[in-house]
Scaffold this motif. Structure first.
Motif, PDB file in Angstrom:
ATOM      1  N   VAL A   3       0.841  -1.199   0.000  1.00 29.47           N
ATOM      2  CA  VAL A   3       0.000   0.000   0.000  1.00 29.47           C
ATOM      3  C   VAL A   3       0.879   1.252   0.000  1.00 29.47           C
ATOM      4  O   VAL A   3       0.704   2.168  -0.810  1.00 29.47           O
ATOM      5  CB  VAL A   3      -0.949   0.016   1.229  1.00 29.47           C
ATOM      6  N   ALA A   4       1.882   1.277   0.883  1.00 30.23           N
ATOM      7  CA  ALA A   4       2.722   2.469   1.030  1.00 30.23           C
ATOM      8  C   ALA A   4       3.549   2.737  -0.218  1.00 30.23           C
ATOM      9  O   ALA A   4       3.877   3.878  -0.532  1.00 30.23           O
ATOM     10  CB  ALA A   4       3.641   2.317   2.238  1.00 30.23           C
ATOM     11  N   GLU A   5       3.893   1.677  -0.941  1.00 25.55           N
ATOM     12  CA  GLU A   5       4.715   1.869  -2.140  1.00 25.55           C
ATOM     13  C   GLU A   5       3.863   1.919  -3.395  1.00 25.55           C
ATOM     14  O   GLU A   5       4.379   1.943  -4.511  1.00 25.55           O
ATOM     15  CB  GLU A   5       5.772   0.745  -2.223  1.00 25.55           C
ATOM     16  N   GLY A   6       2.520   1.916  -3.199  1.00 30.50           N
ATOM     17  CA  GLY A   6       1.620   2.076  -4.333  1.00 30.50           C
ATOM     18  C   GLY A   6       1.657   0.916  -5.313  1.00 30.50           C
ATOM     19  O   GLY A   6       1.502   1.084  -6.507  1.00 30.50           O
ATOM     20  N   ARG A   7       1.910  -0.284  -4.790  1.00 28.95           N
ATOM     21  CA  ARG A   7       2.004  -1.466  -5.655  1.00 28.95           C
ATOM     22  C   ARG A   7       0.701  -2.245  -5.646  1.00 28.95           C
ATOM     23  O   ARG A   7      -0.076  -2.161  -4.709  1.00 28.95           O
ATOM     24  CB  ARG A   7       3.094  -2.398  -5.132  1.00 28.95           C
ATOM     25  N   ALA A   8       0.506  -3.036  -6.712  1.00 27.11           N
ATOM     26  CA  ALA A   8      -0.594  -3.987  -6.700  1.00 27.11           C
ATOM     27  C   ALA A   8      -0.378  -4.928  -5.520  1.00 27.11           C
ATOM     28  O   ALA A   8       0.757  -5.256  -5.186  1.00 27.11           O
ATOM     29  CB  ALA A   8      -0.618  -4.768  -8.001  1.00 27.11           C
ATOM     30  N   LEU A   9      -1.454  -5.328  -4.877  1.00 27.14           N
ATOM     31  CA  LEU A   9      -1.301  -6.125  -3.666  1.00 27.14           C
ATOM     32  C   LEU A   9      -0.867  -7.547  -3.972  1.00 27.14           C
ATOM     33  O   LEU A   9      -1.315  -8.152  -4.933  1.00 27.14           O
ATOM     34  CB  LEU A   9      -2.617  -6.150  -2.904  1.00 27.14           C
ATOM     35  N   GLY A  10       0.023  -8.063  -3.117  1.00 24.18           N
ATOM     36  CA  GLY A  10       0.460  -9.453  -3.238  1.00 24.18           C
ATOM     37  C   GLY A  10      -0.625 -10.383  -2.707  1.00 24.18           C
ATOM     38  O   GLY A  10      -1.804 -10.020  -2.623  1.00 24.18           O
ATOM     39  N   ASP A  11      -0.205 -11.549  -2.340  1.00 24.68           N
ATOM     40  CA  ASP A  11      -1.122 -12.587  -1.878  1.00 24.68           C
ATOM     41  C   ASP A  11      -1.920 -12.135  -0.651  1.00 24.68           C
ATOM     42  O   ASP A  11      -1.361 -11.762   0.368  1.00 24.68           O
ATOM     43  CB  ASP A  11      -0.288 -13.828  -1.526  1.00 24.68           C
ATOM     44  N   THR A  12      -3.243 -12.165  -0.765  1.00 19.36           N
ATOM     45  CA  THR A  12      -4.071 -11.729   0.371  1.00 19.36           C
ATOM     46  C   THR A  12      -4.915 -12.870   0.919  1.00 19.36           C
ATOM     47  O   THR A  12      -5.816 -12.658   1.712  1.00 19.36           O
ATOM     48  CB  THR A  12      -5.026 -10.591  -0.054  1.00 19.36           C
ATOM     49  N   THR A  13      -4.584 -14.102   0.513  1.00 19.45           N
ATOM     50  CA  THR A  13      -5.469 -15.218   0.881  1.00 19.45           C
ATOM     51  C   THR A  13      -5.500 -15.506   2.373  1.00 19.45           C
ATOM     52  O   THR A  13      -6.474 -16.049   2.864  1.00 19.45           O
ATOM     53  CB  THR A  13      -5.068 -16.512   0.143  1.00 19.45           C
TER      54      THR A  13
END
Ligand code: WT7
Length: 650
Positions: free
Chosen positions: A621-631
């Protein structure tokens, strides 16, 4: 697995190579490549040969006793570190050589020859004794970058008291915690220090730290800024100049066992409580001596400048002990690189004819941003070698340093090590090693490093994994002060009898090591080591905060920047004032270097079903990236909300 912290893709495309010039190789302290093989075949023999170059009161019986994970080096030996750093140089013409060239920020300066250093160290050592300090005591030192700092350290070493130096940027509360943990009975401080033209109120911080109960009986105060003349506490405080005024100028060095404690130095770990890293006498002295000699190629005529603060391990090992054990001239500068202007470092290089510069990538990136005009104002032709330390150096910064400071003719040695390792472990030998911008290249001779996967298997060329050290080395930490279990658990439990560095790394086809940053909850802000837990505890200490999580987000200049995610208590509304208050609160609790760069408010923190905060998602979130694994997330809506608020992907 290891994350892509340092931008490994960019690194792997970096294929520039810089072999040593014939000119450099021909004059180098070490230029025979066989030294690596020989040292690995017989590491103990390798270190013992180096140890012959030190001065011993009694020679050792056994080079190494290794009872994993506890090492004892040069068992049975007796020596004194201050004797090795000072007295032994007095027998030759070195007695009149500059040991320390010091420049204050306002432009005042002092030069201490080895003989001067001897006299000042002895007088202060006698002063310490007169205050009741005896062998085995701990002494806390909280000083700016003034000559009294190395003098106090060497005086402690002379009488066998362990010093605990606290960086001048730490707050009263941090000082207090460290004093309590070490049970020091003496504190050495100054009225203040100069930084960017202002006065840092060290004495005030020290006084705030000494509310009772405290083990501190006396406070020795260096008069630097004349800003606390009315703040001396009767019966407790004594001016440095008064203490040394009538002391004899000779003081017998205390014969110390090889394994006696030389110092402790607090550093951040993965919990909220800093660890007191314990370094001992013979192995540490040898480790810093040998690495300074070979990695920096120190010669009699060099003028060597490490720009670090002595409050960190870099200054301990490579401003004080390593260079002085080599009889070198070590330069110290008190202040900021942009005072009065952004060319201050280069003015210092030109003024003293400095030949070796050792600094941090974050400083290099700052100089890059300021522009080439500042180094170009000065004659930098005296420089013959450059060093880097503290964090991964990106190839762009390496090339800028090589070109604009080294004028395309000086080797750049990137040195990897830690407070715990005491000495450099991975770095080029500039007369042997082909340099690669962005790589610390190879383990120092005698150091057995390996990059392994989760299960402990070597990953082989190209693979990413955890950096480990498989054999003990002389300068290694011996324990964590007062917490031997944490020593075992922290460093030696992940893989049996192998040192776990908590750094990610890759090895390439040529055997070069590429360091990728920490794999634990320690972050590296401008080459300062900060624990996310410490910042979190400081945040939740504020009455407005219900819960907090911190992460390091990558930052172009500082390497990493601190971002805090905060859940406020029900009755508190978020505002810019609250953000400012929380940042201030952290700076007061820990020190200005731990002040968060950003604070984000959130109704909830993303957690796993078992309640663990998912810092990786916060970093995304802080680096404005697409989110990794959220499972594994307990409530996906939490992250969605955060992303809506702060994320800027797509
Ligand atoms: C951490 C240790 C060693 C003195 C200053 C820092 C990082 C240090 C390098 C380097 C990549 C580096 C590591 C290490 N680090 N030098 N040349 N390349 N990373 O000492 O405060 O104990 O921090 O600094 O992550 O674990 P420290």
């Amino acid at each position: 697995m290891v994350e892509n912290v340092g931008g490994i893709e960019a690194l792997l495309q970096e294929d520039r190579r810089f072999p040593p010039s014939d000119e450099f190789r021909n004059q180098a302290n070490i230029s025979d490549p066989n030294v690596y093989e020989e040292a690995l075949r017989d590491p103990e023999g390798f270190w013992a040969k180096f140890a012959e170059e030190l001065d011993w009161i009694k020679k050792w019986d056994t080079v190494l006793e290794w009872d994993p994970p506890h090492a004892k080096w040069f068992v049975g030996g007796k020596l004194n570190v201050s004797y090795n750093c000072i007295d032994r140089h007095l027998k030759s013409a070195r007695r009149n050589k500059a040991a320390i060239i010091w420049e204050g920020e306002p432009g005042d300066r002092q030069v201490y020859t080895y003989r001067d250093l001897y006299r000042e160290v002895c007088k202060f050592a006698n002063g310490l004794k007169s205050l009741g300090v005896v062998k085995g005591d701990r002494v806390t030192i909280y000083l700016p970058m003034v000559p009294e700092l190395p003098i106090a350290m060497l005086a402690c070493a002379r009488i066998g008291a362990a010093h605990s130096v606290i960086f001048g940027g730490f707050s009263a509360e941090s000082i207090r915690d460290r004093i309590d943990d070490s049970q020091s009975k003496l504190l050495i401080t100054a009225d203040g220090g100069f930084r960017r033209g202002a006065i840092i109120p060290l004495k005030q911080n020290a006084d705030d730290a000494l509310v009772s109960p405290t083990p501190i009986e006396n406070v020795v105060v260096v008069r630097r800024t004349e800003s606390a003349d009315d703040k001396m506490v009767a019966g407790r405080d004594i001016w440095w100049h008064d203490l040394v005024a009538d002391q004899p100028m000779h003081c017998e060095p205390e014969p110390m066992d090889s394994e006696d404690m030389l110092y402790l130095l607090y550093t951040s770990g993965t919990t909220g409580k800093p660890k007191g890293i314990v370094h001992t006498t013979a192995g540490y002295l040898l480790g810093t001596y040998a690495t300074a000699k070979w990695v920096f190629d120190l010669k009699e005529e060099d003028v060597y400048w490490c720009t670090a603060d002595i409050g960190w391990v870099t200054g301990h090992s490579y401003i004080v002990y390593g260079p002085l054990a080599n009889g070198a001239t070590s330069v110290m500068y008190e202040g900021s690189p942009d005072y009065p202007d952004r060319d201050r470092f280069w003015a210092i290089v030109a003024k003293y004819g400095i030949s070796i510069v050792y600094t941090a990538p974050t400083a290099i990136r700052t100089f890059m941003r300021w522009g080439e005009e500042y180094p170009q104002r000065h004659d930098l032709t005296s420089i013959r070698l450059l060093g880097s330390v503290g964090e991964p150096i990106n190839p762009e910064a390496w090339m800028w340093y090589w070109k604009n400071i080294g004028l395309e003719k000086c080797p750049v040695v990137d040195t990897w090590w830690q407070t715990e390792t005491g000495q450099i472990l991975i770095a080029p030998l500039p007369g042997i090693t082909t340099l690669r911008p962005g790589s610390a290249t190879r383990p120092f001779p005698g150091i057995d490093a390996e990059v392994v996967d989760e299960a402990g298997n070597p990953v082989g060329p190209g693979g990413g994994g955890y950096l480990t050290i498989k054999k003990p080395w002389p300068g290694m930490l011996r324990t964590i002060y007062g917490d031997p279990d944490r020593y075992v658990e922290q460093y030696w439990s992940r893989y049996p009898d192998i040192y776990f560095t908590a750094d990610g790394a890759k090895i390439d086809e040529d055997g070069n090591f590429w360091l990728l940053g920490r794999v634990d909850d320690v972050i590296n802000v401008s080459a300062h080591r900060i624990s996310t837990m410490e910042v979190e505890s400081a945040l939740v200490d504020n009455p407005k905060v219900a819960e907090a999580a911190c992460i390091g987000r990558s930052d172009e200049i500082k390497g990493q920047a601190i971002v805090g995610f905060v859940t406020l208590k029900d009755n508190v509304t978020s505002s810019d004032e609250v953000i400012a208050e929380l940042k201030r609160h952290v700076a007061t609790k820990i020190g200005a270097m731990a002040r968060p760069d950003d604070i984000y408010f959130t109704a909830e923190l993303p957690k796993t079903r078992s309640g663990k905060i998912m810092r990786r998602l916060l970093r995304d979130v802080a680096e404005g990236r697409a989110l990794g694994d959220t499972t594994t997330l307990a409530d996906p809506a939490v992250v969605e909300a955060l992303k809506q608020q702060y994320g800027d992907d797509e």
